[in-house]
Design an enzyme around this catalytic site. Structure first.
Site, mmCIF file in Angstrom:
data_model
loop_
_atom_site.group_PDB
_atom_site.id
_atom_site.type_symbol
_atom_site.label_atom_id
_atom_site.label_comp_id
_atom_site.label_asym_id
_atom_site.label_seq_id
_atom_site.Cartn_x
_atom_site.Cartn_y
_atom_site.Cartn_z
ATOM 1 N N LYS A 9 38.796 43.236 96.114
ATOM 2 C CA LYS A 9 37.361 43.195 95.842
ATOM 3 C C LYS A 9 36.631 44.244 96.675
ATOM 4 O O LYS A 9 37.174 44.767 97.653
ATOM 5 C CB LYS A 9 36.837 41.798 96.194
ATOM 6 C CG LYS A 9 37.426 40.669 95.360
ATOM 7 C CD LYS A 9 36.818 39.331 95.783
ATOM 8 C CE LYS A 9 37.315 38.188 94.931
ATOM 9 N NZ LYS A 9 36.620 36.921 95.263
ATOM 10 N N TYR A 49 34.694 35.458 85.496
ATOM 11 C CA TYR A 49 34.197 34.321 86.285
ATOM 12 C C TYR A 49 33.397 33.357 85.393
ATOM 13 O O TYR A 49 32.413 32.759 85.845
ATOM 14 C CB TYR A 49 33.350 34.820 87.456
ATOM 15 C CG TYR A 49 34.161 35.408 88.595
ATOM 16 C CD1 TYR A 49 35.319 34.786 89.064
ATOM 17 C CD2 TYR A 49 33.751 36.584 89.242
ATOM 18 C CE1 TYR A 49 36.058 35.315 90.122
ATOM 19 C CE2 TYR A 49 34.484 37.113 90.309
ATOM 20 C CZ TYR A 49 35.630 36.481 90.740
ATOM 21 O OH TYR A 49 36.357 36.992 91.793
ATOM 22 N N ASN A 112 35.713 37.485 100.158
ATOM 23 C CA ASN A 112 37.042 37.006 100.565
ATOM 24 C C ASN A 112 38.180 37.945 100.159
ATOM 25 O O ASN A 112 39.295 37.522 99.906
ATOM 26 C CB ASN A 112 37.258 35.569 100.068
ATOM 27 C CG ASN A 112 37.130 35.466 98.566
ATOM 28 O OD1 ASN A 112 36.954 36.476 97.888
ATOM 29 N ND2 ASN A 112 37.238 34.269 98.034
ATOM 30 N N HIS A 115 41.009 38.821 94.692
ATOM 31 C CA HIS A 115 41.193 37.818 93.641
ATOM 32 C C HIS A 115 42.676 37.757 93.309
ATOM 33 O O HIS A 115 43.342 38.781 93.299
ATOM 34 C CB HIS A 115 40.418 38.227 92.380
ATOM 35 C CG HIS A 115 40.841 37.447 91.176
ATOM 36 N ND1 HIS A 115 40.351 36.189 90.908
ATOM 37 C CD2 HIS A 115 41.760 37.721 90.195
ATOM 38 C CE1 HIS A 115 40.935 35.720 89.804
ATOM 39 N NE2 HIS A 115 41.787 36.636 89.359
ATOM 40 N N GLU A 126 44.097 37.573 82.285
ATOM 41 C CA GLU A 126 43.464 38.514 83.218
ATOM 42 C C GLU A 126 44.145 39.879 83.176
ATOM 43 O O GLU A 126 43.477 40.913 83.278
ATOM 44 C CB GLU A 126 43.470 37.912 84.627
ATOM 45 C CG GLU A 126 42.559 36.697 84.699
ATOM 46 C CD GLU A 126 42.562 35.989 86.043
ATOM 47 O OE1 GLU A 126 43.324 36.377 86.947
ATOM 48 O OE2 GLU A 126 41.776 35.027 86.179
#
Ligand code: IDP
Ligand code: MG
Length: 155
Positions: A9, A49, A112, A115, A126
């Site tokens: 990310k 998401y 964080n 993913h 995905e």
């Protein structure tokens, strides 16, 4: 063998730890089947998401995921989905176990670092969302017999 999707990310890109994160997966014995940098937009993030669109933090999540490009990885291995998820650690990096990537590199629930697909079904969807078929490479590294014994491959 399974293939799973990882996105490093913007929090990982900004912190300049992409190499460290990729190294962990390489050192583990996961095979990099695809890797690219891409700028995400709201459209793809609303799909990715979809389970979070009604949450109060969703606008902040979109903003955070578009502030820089991300690095998308397709990682192949036996039980790769679960192995990568375990290496990733729990969602809130402050609570993630030491030794996991989030546990070792992060301090935030939102920021964080990465993913990782949460199931075989999610990984399939995905991977199709982030990679074209020709961007995935099905090769066998020369180290393969040192990574797996035959019973691992029959499991
Ligand atoms: P996961 O990334 O561990 O699979 P999900 O529940 O699928 O967790 O959430 C996707 C992402 O949305 C998280 O990685 C995190 O960046 C963000 N997120 C989830 N829950 C929260 C929250 O309560 N506050 C802020 N951001 C959150
Ligand atoms: Mg998730």
């Amino acid at each position: 063998m399974e293939t799973t999707l990882v996105l490093i990310k913007p929090s990982g890109v900004q912190r300049a730890i992409c190499g460290a994160v990729i190294s962990r997966f390489e050192q583990k014995g996961l095979i990099i089947e695809g890797m690219k940098m891409m700028q995400l937009d709201e459209k793809i993030l609303r799909e990715h998401y979809a389970h979070l669109v009604d949450r109060p933090f969703f606008p902040s999540l979109i903003e955070s995921m578009t502030v820089t490009p991300v690095i998308a990885l397709a990682l192949r291995g036996v039980n790769a989905v679960n192995v990568v998820r375990e290496m990733t650690g729990s969602t809130n990096a402050r609570k993630a176990a030491p030794g996991t990537i989030r546990g070792d590199f992060g301090m935030s629930g939102q920021e964080n670092i990465l993913h990782a697909s949460d199931s075989i079904e999610s990984a399939e969807k995905e991977l199709a969302r982030f990679f074209k078929p020709e961007e995935l490479f099905n090769y066998t590294p020369i180290t393969f017999p040192a990574i797996y014994a035959s019973d691992d491959l029959n499991a």
